[in-house]
Enzyme design. Structure first.
Site: not given
Ligand SMILES: [Zn+2]
Length: 327
Positions: A120, A155, A157, A242
């Site tokens: 990120h 991931d 995200h 995740d």
């Protein structure tokens, strides 16, 4: 038996905040899945000039000074904390990613199990638990010696920072599969790259509850053919576990053993050793997932079809096939 190694680093423990999900405890859990007979690789921290390939020098100076000036953890935003040792830990994590990629170029799979995570982190700011974009730093450095790099980000995200870093280049193929309508709320199917990079960013946002059948469908119909067409010299995985069924941040339904299949599909598609770099993953079963990733790296095995993907996933895949002109 495939050759592979792991990278772990005690300096990562300096970036810690008791009670936060992105803690050293979750790394200890992840590392419990490293098989005993896997070699641990020594490495150096990233140089400042390596980090400056991806990040604004002013941001890095600000971050370094801010970390050195504090005694107790402070918040950069509602998600992202720093400690006095966070800048050192971030440079070590980026250095581990560089070493993993270099080792993969030398012919060995390598998994860097380090934190803070990176995908990120943007050009001039920290975001979403991430300070320095480890995978982007490693990829930029590797582009000095190789022609083309594929990055697969599984991931839960979307890896906004990595995508933005390579959005305008045709030398990096960025493929992300993530949960739709989740932080950081980017990564829609129509984000495909720009300029020379048009067609070199592929986003597959899946609905919450997606299973290995959905992930296998995205991989077999989109990512694998795109990677085979691209024919990368280096293959990096932004390995965020995740997507596990018991993760507190994601709502996907991936089981630990499913990572074996995902890893196998990528090793076959790329035809080169994998460099994996830890991103997220906050659940109890994270260690088991890491163990299955190593199992796939260390042995050959079958890739069985895992059942039917959802109608929603089929719709996304057919859109992506058309947009990216895949067979
Ligand atoms: Zn994540």
């Amino acid at each position: 038996m495939g050759r592979c190694c792991a990278i772990i680093d005690p300096v990562c423990a300096g970036h810690d905040n008791f009670g936060h999900l992105e803690s050293n405890a979750r790394l200890v859990n992840a590392c419990s899945g490293i098989p005993r007979d896997v070699a641990r690789l020594a490495f150096e921290p990233a140089l400042r000039e390596d980090a400056e390939r991806v990040h604004d020098p002013g941001y890095l100076s600000w971050l370094e000074q801010r970390c050195s000036a504090i005694v107790t953890p402070e918040w950069l935003d509602t998600d992202t904390y720093i400690t006095r040792r966070s800048f050192d830990a971030a440079l070590r994590a980026a250095g581990a990613a560089i070493a993993a990629v270099e080792r993969s170029i030398e012919g060995e799979h390598c998994f860097a199990l380090v934190r803070p995570p990176g995908h990120h982190a943007e050009f001039d700011r920290a975001m979403g638990f991430c300070l320095i974009n480890n995978v982007a730093v490693a990829a930029k450095k590797a582009l000095d010696s190789v022609g083309k790099i594929a990055i697969v980000d599984w991931d839960v995200h979307h890896g906004n920072g990595t995508q933005n870093c390579f959005y305008g280049t045709d030398r990096v193929l960025y493929c992300s599969v993530h949960q739709e309508h989740l932080f950081p709320y980017s990564g829609t199917v129509d984000e495909v790259g720009a300029g020379d990079g048009k067609g070199y960013t592929i986003n597959a946002p899946l609905q919450a509850g997606s299973t290995i059948a959905d992930y296998q469908f995205v991989f077999s119909e989109i990512f694998v053919p795109a990677i085979e067409r691209f024919s990368p010299d280096v293959m990096i995985v932004s390995a965020g576990q995740d997507i596990l069924f018991d993760d507190p941040l994601g709502r996907m339904s991936i089981r630990p053993q499913d990572f074996e299949l995902l890893t196998r599909m990528l090793t076959r598609a790329a035809g080169v050793p994998l460099a994996l770099v830890l991103e997220g993953g906050y659940s109890q079963s994270h260690g088991a997932a890491v163990h299955h990733i190593f199992a796939a790296l260390m042995s050959n095995g079958k890739v069985d079809v895992q059942g039917m993907p959802s109608g929603r996933t089929q719709t996304i895949v057919s859109w992506l096939k058309s947009e990216h002109r895949l067979p």
